[in-house]
Design a protein around this motif. Structure first.
Motif, PDB file in Angstrom:
ATOM      1  N   HIS A 327      -7.085   8.622  -3.609  1.00  0.00           N
ATOM      2  CA  HIS A 327      -7.617   7.761  -2.555  1.00  0.00           C
ATOM      3  C   HIS A 327      -6.500   6.912  -1.958  1.00  0.00           C
ATOM      4  N   GLN A 328      -5.702   6.284  -2.844  1.00  0.00           N
ATOM      5  CA  GLN A 328      -4.593   5.469  -2.364  1.00  0.00           C
ATOM      6  C   GLN A 328      -3.643   6.273  -1.491  1.00  0.00           C
ATOM      7  N   GLU A 329      -3.318   7.470  -1.987  1.00  0.00           N
ATOM      8  CA  GLU A 329      -2.313   8.276  -1.281  1.00  0.00           C
ATOM      9  C   GLU A 329      -2.862   8.775   0.053  1.00  0.00           C
ATOM     10  N   THR A 330      -4.169   9.082   0.078  1.00  0.00           N
ATOM     11  CA  THR A 330      -4.764   9.534   1.337  1.00  0.00           C
ATOM     12  C   THR A 330      -4.783   8.405   2.350  1.00  0.00           C
ATOM     13  N   LYS A 331      -5.070   7.188   1.878  1.00  0.00           N
ATOM     14  CA  LYS A 331      -5.026   6.030   2.775  1.00  0.00           C
ATOM     15  C   LYS A 331      -3.656   5.911   3.438  1.00  0.00           C
ATOM     16  N   SER A 332      -2.610   6.061   2.647  1.00  0.00           N
ATOM     17  CA  SER A 332      -1.263   5.913   3.212  1.00  0.00           C
ATOM     18  C   SER A 332      -0.972   7.028   4.211  1.00  0.00           C
ATOM     19  N   ALA A 333      -1.504   8.232   3.933  1.00  0.00           N
ATOM     20  CA  ALA A 333      -1.254   9.358   4.837  1.00  0.00           C
ATOM     21  C   ALA A 333      -1.949   9.153   6.180  1.00  0.00           C
ATOM     22  N   LEU A 334      -3.100   8.463   6.167  1.00  0.00           N
ATOM     23  CA  LEU A 334      -3.880   8.298   7.399  1.00  0.00           C
ATOM     24  C   LEU A 334      -3.516   7.022   8.158  1.00  0.00           C
ATOM     25  N   TYR A 335      -2.755   6.146   7.544  1.00  0.00           N
ATOM     26  CA  TYR A 335      -2.502   4.836   8.125  1.00  0.00           C
ATOM     27  C   TYR A 335      -1.816   4.922   9.488  1.00  0.00           C
ATOM     28  N   GLU A 336      -0.938   5.921   9.658  1.00  0.00           N
ATOM     29  CA  GLU A 336      -0.178   6.014  10.904  1.00  0.00           C
ATOM     30  C   GLU A 336      -0.983   6.621  12.048  1.00  0.00           C
ATOM     31  N   LEU A 337      -2.173   7.141  11.756  1.00  0.00           N
ATOM     32  CA  LEU A 337      -2.987   7.724  12.825  1.00  0.00           C
ATOM     33  C   LEU A 337      -3.451   6.636  13.789  1.00  0.00           C
ATOM     34  N   PRO A 338      -3.598   6.955  15.082  1.00  0.00           N
ATOM     35  CA  PRO A 338      -4.218   5.986  15.991  1.00  0.00           C
ATOM     36  C   PRO A 338      -5.607   5.627  15.490  1.00  0.00           C
ATOM     37  N   GLU A 339      -6.037   4.407  15.708  1.00  0.00           N
ATOM     38  CA  GLU A 339      -7.299   3.936  15.144  1.00  0.00           C
ATOM     39  C   GLU A 339      -8.484   4.827  15.548  1.00  0.00           C
ATOM     40  N   ARG A 340      -8.445   5.325  16.792  1.00  0.00           N
ATOM     41  CA  ARG A 340      -9.564   6.152  17.260  1.00  0.00           C
ATOM     42  C   ARG A 340      -9.615   7.503  16.554  1.00  0.00           C
ATOM     43  N   ARG A 341      -8.520   7.923  15.917  1.00  0.00           N
ATOM     44  CA  ARG A 341      -8.454   9.207  15.219  1.00  0.00           C
ATOM     45  C   ARG A 341      -8.576   9.045  13.707  1.00  0.00           C
ATOM     46  N   ARG A 342      -8.675   7.795  13.247  1.00  0.00           N
ATOM     47  CA  ARG A 342      -8.668   7.516  11.805  1.00  0.00           C
ATOM     48  C   ARG A 342     -10.090   7.542  11.266  1.00  0.00           C
ATOM     49  N   PRO A 343     -10.404   8.405  10.284  1.00  0.00           N
ATOM     50  CA  PRO A 343     -11.779   8.488   9.777  1.00  0.00           C
ATOM     51  C   PRO A 343     -12.135   7.291   8.897  1.00  0.00           C
ATOM     52  N   GLN A 344     -13.466   7.059   8.797  1.00  0.00           N
ATOM     53  CA  GLN A 344     -13.955   6.092   7.809  1.00  0.00           C
ATOM     54  C   GLN A 344     -13.693   6.686   6.430  1.00  0.00           C
TER      55      GLN A 344
END
Length: 396
Positions: A327-344
């Motif tokens: 979970h932690q690592e996935t959060k870091s992988a998604l952090y750089e995505l634009p907010e509109r492309r970032r999943p809940q």
């Protein structure tokens, strides 16, 4: 040749086909039958290797480090407390850039004593410099062992092949065991650029002063970055030879999925059945399995998950005081995505110490996620303290 074998035997056949030259290991449940099979291969002349019997896991890895330093292809296997006992030398093997392959049969750490699966033993070694591959079938176990030697010997990093205790290690499945000739074409004999050699004396493992130590560690980081592409290439080459490849991550029914379950190991197979159930109910669900964890395929994860509405990360592990580790690592992988492309993003911790993660569990988790009814971080199917007390009283 297709045969029916358990996951531990698939490890042993992979090591035999890779023509490992030195095997050193100490028995521990549920890993033991791996080295029993290998000892049998050596005794029967099916594998020309030196089998080193040792008194502990620390000594097993020390023997592998010595043999690998002299240029031999080596193997060891362990679980849980055994891997923890190796910890000092886990660092040494990566720092010395030795292409050792180790099979870790995931087992929960004590106390309380457990012989059943969870991922905290291998994930406790996350930051040591080893590559880690999490397998979901016995076929993938065999294939990954052979692939691991090729990748490790290319980038000069050790690899940990990880399989779930009992759910995979002791479950029999159909496995296609390749012919030796095919594996020999894929995996040439090991030839290290630097090794212990009486004809070319050198010093290894010396004291390193502050003006050089950091550069050695930077080279480990560079080797991991290179390894991402090497894993892709080696997996594709294996696919051309055998018809089987797995990628760094593996998706199931992802095309139009708006709710995705991300996990590693055997729960990913169970999740496919749950996803099929959800699809029949009209929920656009999918699965993404994390196979290669180190080096971490952050860009690939982000590419698969960008634009999804919801992602649930299922961890059979916990970094206590924070989240599940995937979970932690996935959060870091998604952090750089634009907010509109970032999943809940939701994190679910389940199945510690071998507790079942069933199809109905995963289906219910996906249903709740699809309705955004999951907590950001939750423990699944665990009694609250007051419920545990009531259950204990009721059992008397």
């Amino acid at each position: 040749m297709k045969t029916v074998i358990k996951g531990n035997s698939a490890v042993a056949h992979g090591v035999r086909l890779a023509r490992a030259q030195v095997i050193a290991a100490y028995p521990i449940t549920p890993q033991t039958s791996i080295i029993e099979d290998l000892a049998s291969f050596v005794a029967q002349g099916q594998l020309k290797a030196t089998f080193v019997k040792v008194e502990s896991e620390h000594s097993a890895l020390a023997a592998c480090i010595g043999a690998a330093s002299a240029g031999a292809r080596v193997f060891t296997a362990t679980s849980a407390q055994g891997l923890a006992l190796m910890h000092e030398l886990i660092h040494w093997a990566a720092g010395a850039r030795l292409p050792i392959v180790l099979a870790d049969v995931n087992r929960a750490m004590a106390p309380g004593w457990s012989i059943w699966t969870d991922q905290n033993d291998s994930l406790s070694q996350r930051d040591t410099g080893w590559m880690q591959v999490y397998c979901a079938s016995s076929q993938e176990v065999l294939d990954s062992v052979v692939q691991a030697y090729k990748v490790s010997e290319k980038v000069l990093l050790p690899t940990m092949i990880v399989l779930d205790a009992f759910f995979l290690s002791h479950t029999h499945e159909v496995v296609d065991v390749p012919e030796q000739e095919l594996v020999d074409r894929f995996l040439p004999p090991l030839s290290l650029p630097l090794k212990l050699d009486v004809e070319r004396p050198g010093a290894f493992g010396n004291l390193v002063f502050p003006d050089r130590y950091m550069e050695f560690r930077y080279k480990i980081e560079l080797a991991h970055r290179e390894a991402l592409e090497v894993w892709r290439q080696v997996d594709q080459e294996w696919g051309r030879l055998t018809g089987r490849s797995y990628g760094l991550v593996e998706g199931y029914r992802l095309e139009d999925a708006d709710t995705v379950l991300l996990t590693a190991g055997t729960p990913a197979s169970t999740a496919r059945v749950a996803v099929d159930q959800l699809r029949a109910e009209g929920v656009a669900a999918g699965v993404l399995r994390l196979r290669v964890f180190r080096p971490f395929p952050a860009e690939e994860l982000a590419r698969h998950l960008a634009g999804r509405r919801r992602v649930v990360v299922l961890d059979r592990n916990c970094s206590y005081g924070h989240h599940g580790i995937f979970h932690q690592e996935t959060k870091s992988a998604l952090y750089e995505l634009p907010e509109r492309r970032r999943p809940q993003l939701f994190g679910v911790i389940a199945g510690l110490g071998g507790r079942d993660i069933t199809v109905s569990d995963l289906a219910e988790i996906l249903r709740k996620a699809s309705r955004s009814e999951l907590a950001p971080v939750s423990w699944w199917n665990v009694l609250q303290p007051e419920e545990e007390l009531e259950a204990a009283v009721a059992s008397k």
